[in-house]
Design a protein around this motif. Structure first.
Motif, mmCIF file in Angstrom:
data_model
loop_
_atom_site.group_PDB
_atom_site.id
_atom_site.type_symbol
_atom_site.label_atom_id
_atom_site.label_comp_id
_atom_site.label_asym_id
_atom_site.label_seq_id
_atom_site.Cartn_x
_atom_site.Cartn_y
_atom_site.Cartn_z
ATOM 1 N N ASP A 195 0.864 -1.174 0.000
ATOM 2 C CA ASP A 195 0.000 0.000 0.000
ATOM 3 C C ASP A 195 0.906 1.231 0.000
ATOM 4 O O ASP A 195 1.402 1.651 1.040
ATOM 5 N N GLU A 196 1.114 1.792 -1.168
ATOM 6 C CA GLU A 196 2.061 2.897 -1.302
ATOM 7 C C GLU A 196 1.614 4.136 -0.546
ATOM 8 O O GLU A 196 2.453 4.882 -0.016
ATOM 9 N N GLU A 197 0.317 4.361 -0.462
ATOM 10 C CA GLU A 197 -0.173 5.520 0.281
ATOM 11 C C GLU A 197 0.121 5.356 1.773
ATOM 12 O O GLU A 197 0.574 6.296 2.433
ATOM 13 N N TYR A 198 -0.121 4.164 2.282
ATOM 14 C CA TYR A 198 0.175 3.901 3.693
ATOM 15 C C TYR A 198 1.676 4.004 3.947
ATOM 16 O O TYR A 198 2.107 4.606 4.943
ATOM 17 N N LEU A 199 2.469 3.438 3.066
ATOM 18 C CA LEU A 199 3.919 3.470 3.224
ATOM 19 C C LEU A 199 4.438 4.906 3.217
ATOM 20 O O LEU A 199 5.327 5.261 4.009
ATOM 21 N N ALA A 200 3.888 5.748 2.355
ATOM 22 C CA ALA A 200 4.305 7.150 2.316
ATOM 23 C C ALA A 200 3.960 7.856 3.627
ATOM 24 O O ALA A 200 4.740 8.682 4.128
#
Length: 273
Positions: free
Chosen positions: A64-69
């Motif tokens: 989950d790139e949004e969560y990771l960011a």
């Protein structure tokens, strides 16, 4: 020696700051507000480490790139020396499980998880530690939990957050020797340790099929301190902390006493540095 930051302990933490080396914050509480003034206040007195709940590093789905960011923004805001999360999955195919769920332990899945860990470390720009979870269902697997954890660490190069309370809970529920479990791990990769305890009320089912639950709601157990001494006799431990998630004592002195007890165990074992 560190402590898990909880708002209920805020005043006691600040009053006893000289006896606490660092704090672990729950990353997910600040994902929408990495510049929260509270974090800046804590940074004035403590090193802050970021510990998350929803990386779902054990999932088969893409990261989950949004969560990771968002996690990266919190880690950057507090200049966390490392970030950690649980080796499990919390969502799959768009379904949120609201639970730290154990993975199927296969060599193929270890390789997949290791690749995800490498991607997380690259995005965060800092070390990422995987934590062993407590679990109540142990799915049939090709590998033992220590074998799977070892494979993920060796293939990714990451370290481990070793929760000793989780080890004791799983050993009691699934009938394995916690010391043999520790012997099967590459303890030199342990970058952090969690200590915790469970109140006697933490029983999932009554009777002969009853299971101990991981509540992190009581003083650190003697069995947990014994495991800490065992590990500290074998490797240097960079960071050890106490984690209390509920049932907070009215007198912070109880927590302070546990911190002192932990230092005594480490000093006697020769494993503190």
């Amino acid at each position: 020696m560190g402590l898990g930051y909880r708002r209920e302990l805020h005043d006691g933490i600040l009053a006893h700051r000289d006896g606490i080396g660092w704090l672990e914050i729950v990353t997910d509480q600040f994902l929408n507000d990495p510049d929260n003034p509270l974090l800046e206040t804590l940074r004035e007195s403590f090193v802050l480490v970021a510990h998350g709940l929803e990386m779902s590093i054990g999932s088969r789905a893409p990261l989950d790139e949004e969560y990771l960011a968002a996690v990266a923004a919190v880690a950057d805001a507090v200049d966390a020396p490392w970030v950690s999360d649980h080796l499990c999955f919390t969502r799959e195919e768009g379904v949120a499980l609201h639970n730290l769920t154990p993975v199927f332990r296969t060599p193929e899945h270890a390789e997949l998880v290791a690749a995800r860990v490498r991607a997380v470390e690259e995005r965060l720009g800092r070390p990422f530690l995987v934590e062993n979870i407590s679990y109540y269902v142990d799915p049939p697997s090709e590998m033992t939990e220590p074998e799977f954890l070892t494979a993920v660490m060796e293939r990714s190069g990451c370290g481990m957050l070793l929760d000793l309370n989780n080890v004791t809970v799983n050993a009691a529920n699934h009938g394995f020797d916690p010391y043999a479990y520790l012997d099967a791990l590459p303890l030199e990769r342990v970058g952090q340790i969690h200590l915790a305890g469970n109140t006697p009320e933490g029983v999932l089912l009554a009777g002969p099929t009853g299971m101990e639950t991981d509540r992190h709601d009581g003083p650190v157990g003697e069995d947990v301190f014994a495991l800490l001494a065992y590990v500290a006799d074998r490797v240097d431990l960079p960071a050890v902390m106490i984690e209390r998630d509920q049932n907070f004592p009215e007198d912070f002195g109880e927590i302070a006493d546990e911190l002192r007890r932990t230092r005594e165990v480490l000093a006697a074992s020769g494993g503190a540095r």
